[in-house]
Structures are given as structure tokens and as C-alpha cells.
Design an enzyme around this catalytic site. Structure first.
Site, PDB file in Angstrom:
ATOM      1  CB  SER A 196      -0.890  -0.002   1.245  1.00  0.00           C
ATOM      2  OG  SER A 196      -1.532   1.240   1.420  1.00  0.00           O
ATOM      3  CG  PHE A 219      -0.566   5.550  -4.977  1.00  0.00           C
ATOM      4  CD1 PHE A 219      -0.290   6.785  -4.430  1.00  0.00           C
ATOM      5  CD2 PHE A 219       0.477   4.633  -5.069  1.00  0.00           C
ATOM      6  CE1 PHE A 219       0.993   7.108  -3.984  1.00  0.00           C
ATOM      7  CE2 PHE A 219       1.757   4.945  -4.634  1.00  0.00           C
ATOM      8  CZ  PHE A 219       2.017   6.184  -4.092  1.00  0.00           C
ATOM      9  N   GLY A 228      -4.118  13.388   9.620  1.00  0.00           N
ATOM     10  CA  GLY A 228      -3.246  12.503   8.858  1.00  0.00           C
ATOM     11  C   GLY A 228      -3.441  12.539   7.368  1.00  0.00           C
ATOM     12  CE  LYS A 230      -1.702  -4.336   3.218  1.00  0.00           C
ATOM     13  NZ  LYS A 230      -1.927  -5.597   2.485  1.00  0.00           N
ATOM     14  CE1 TYR A 248      -3.822  -1.929   4.935  1.00  0.00           C
ATOM     15  CE2 TYR A 248      -3.499   0.357   4.258  1.00  0.00           C
ATOM     16  CZ  TYR A 248      -3.670  -0.977   3.935  1.00  0.00           C
ATOM     17  OH  TYR A 248      -3.679  -1.379   2.629  1.00  0.00           O
TER      18      TYR A 248
END
Length: 327
Positions: free
Chosen positions: A116, A168, A283, A144, A140
Site C-alpha cells: 500500500s 494508491f 493525517g 504493510k 495499517y
């Protein structure tokens, strides 16, 4: 030989399975049906189960002559990962380690990993290249990145070669209209916008209208899900031809604002889509766009559906004919 696809009844997984089956691969599709749909099997051989079930995995690897694994199975809700990080590290890391262990036991040493853009965190450079600093802003993204790093170490220690593909914004649907995006709840912008067009939602919330972009809304890189699937097949071929462990970004290299997505969807559907302004989300970067030059140069990836209108047209074909998803 067979390809084991984990999470192959989900969104990106099913589109990759479809292309694998169409080119004659024997596909073993392992999915726990938490997010997957049996109707998305696309001619693959389906086994219902969890990637953390070592006994089941050993049975699969002993029964089938598997040469490679495409690993899509994961949790992918960023806010949930912040609220319940343990769940994400368990599923995305610990259970992936179980899969890797059984692969090594079975002498299967090729994996294509569904990673990701969340591995990067806030971008320092746009478009984002593969060697951009990695500073994930949520569990998350960290989960990854952890697996990417584990795969690097597994090649050095055990000779297991892997290609990590950093998505993306996966978007659109197979042009046939047979399979598409069906999440519950839905978090992705394009299906949410189309649900408003279908009358299933009242409005689209725009999280921030004062970003430093052309119209004040966030810019994101939308890449067609069928183009993502094509990249997985290219990665499989590369590993079979001896490619060493590496990572590739998968994006269009073109960014579109949230309002551009809304206006394009209005043009495609012929319907007005109501929007409301909301506060920025913590974020969220203003611009998130990929550089995919590496996979274009090294594997010859060439997106067939790079323009936003085509992406939304294929999504609309799916959502308008499957208003309740696979139900």
C-alpha cells in the site's frame, strides 16, 4: 503448476484472479469470506478458510502443485487500525508469517504481495518514488511496511523472492461489468459518490476545502483495478523469470481533486451529486500521487484505463447494474 491467491474473492484479488484464469492459470482461491464474495470466483477453485490456519495451508500446499502465491488477504481500514491495532498486526503480520512458514515448508519461494501507499506516510516529494522515506502514520501502513521488510529478510535468509506492489487508490471495475467493488461499509470515494448518484446516500462529505490545491480539495491518484491486476500478472512472470525481491508503486502519476471526481461522476451518470463540507481528517495529506516509472521501465506495465472518466464509467456500469453489490 498452480497459483495460490489469498483474498481472491475481494476487490483487487478477484480482478487479478479473473485475468489469471483468462490466461489459463490454475488458480486456487483461498478466502475467509469476511470481505470476499463467492460470486467473484471468476472460474477459480475456491477454498474457504483463513491464512492463519496452518493445518489448512499445509493441506493446500500438499494437494496442489503451487509455484507462487499472490497475497491479497488483509485488513485495510485505516481508522479501524488506529482504534484496534492488535487486530491489524495479528491479521496482516502474524497470519502472513504463518503463510510464509508453510510456503517455506513446501519449498514455494515466490510471492506477490499486496502492499500500500500507506507505507510512505506524509509525502516529502510528489510524485512519490519507491525510495521515498517510509514513515507510516497508522498501524495499517506499518503492518504493510513490516511485511515488506520481512520479505526482504526472507530472501536473504531463505531465498524466498517477493514483489511488493504498493497501490494508491484502486478504482473502477472490470469493463465486463461482471465483477466490481462491494465493501460494507464503504470507505472509498468513487463508490461513495456513485451511491449518492443512485440515491443510496444523501451526500458526499468533503473533508477539507482549504487545502493548497487547485480547488481546495485533496488530490489523489486513482488507478484502475484491472490495471492493478495486470501488474500482478507481470510481477508473477518476473518472479518466474528469476526477478529478485523488489517493490513497485502502482498509480497513474496523475492526481485528481475530490471535486474533480464528483464533477466527472456527475458527467458520467447525468445526475447531480450533493456535497457537504466537513473538517479535515487527521493525517490526510493534501496531495498523494505515485511515480510508477520503475514498473513501467522494468516490467513494461502500461495502464489501459488511465483517465478518470473511464475509471468512473466502469465503476458506474458495475454499481448501476449491481446496486446492492453481489447480493
Amino acid at each position: 503448476m498452480a497459483v495460490l491467491v489469498t483474498g481472491g474473492l475481494g476487490y483487487v484479488g478477484s480482478h487479478s484472479v479473473k485475468q489469471l484464469v483468462e490466461r489459463g492459470e490454475h488458480v486456487i482461491n483461498l478466502d475467509n469470506l469476511i470481505f470476499g464474495h463467492k460470486q467473484a470466483a471468476c472460474g477459480s477453485e475456491v477454498i474457504i478458510g483463513d491464512i492463519g490456519d496452518r493445518a489448512l495451508l499445509r493441506d493446500i500446499f500438499s494437494k496442489y502443485d503451487i509455484d507462487a502465491v499472490m497475497h491479497f488477504a488483509a485488513l485495510a481500514d485505516v481508522p479501524e487500525s488506529v482504534a484496534d491495532p492488535r487486530k491489524y498486526y495479528d491479521t496482516n503480520v502474524a497470519k502472513s508469517l504463518a503463510l510464509l512458514d508453510v510456503m517455506l515448508e513446501s519449498d514455494v519461494k515466490m510471492m506477490i504481495f499486496s502492499s500500500s501507499a500507506a507505507t510512505f506516510g506524509d509525502p516529502q516529494v510528489v510524485p512519490i518514488p519507491e525510495d521515498h522515506p517510509k514513515n507510516p502514520t497508522n498501524p495499517y501502513g506499518r503492518s504493510k511496511l513490516m511485511l515488506e521488510e520481512i520479505l526482504r529478510e526472507y530472501e536473504r535468509a531463505y531465498g524466498l523472492r517477493a514483489i511488493s506492489l504498493r497501490y494508491f487508490n484502486a478504482s473502477g471495475a472490470d469493463p465486463s461489468g461482471e465483477i466490481g467493488e462491494d465493501h460494507n461499509p464503504e470507505h472509498h470515494l468513487i463508490p461513495i459518490v456513485l451511491q449518492v448518484a443512485l440515491g443510496q446516500r444523501e451526500q458526499v462529505s468533503i473533508y477539507g476545502t482549504d487545502w493548497p490545491t487547485k480547488d481546495g480539495t485533496c488530490v489523489r491518484d486513482y488507478v484502475h483495478v484491472s490495471d492493478l491486476a495486470q501488474a500482478h500478472l507481470l510481477a508473477l512472470d518476473a518472479l518466474r523469470n528469476g526477478c529478485q525481491t523488489t517493490e513497485y508503486n502502482l498509480g497513474n502519476g496523475n492526481g485528481y481533486t475530490v471535486m474533480e471526481v464528483v464533477r466527472t461522476a456527475e458527467n458520467v451518470t447525468g445526475r447531480e451529486i450533493k456535497t457537504v463540507s466537513a473538517d479535515r481528517r487527521p493525517g490526510d495529506p493534501a496531495v498523494l500521487v505515485a511515480s510508477s516509472e520503475k514498473i513501467v521501465k522494468e516490467l513494461g506495465w502500461k495502464p489501459k484505463y488511465p483517465d478518470l472518466e473511464t475509471i468512473i464509467e466502469t465503476a458506474w456500469k458495475w454499481h448501476s447494474t449491481h446496486p446492492n453489490g453481489y447480493e
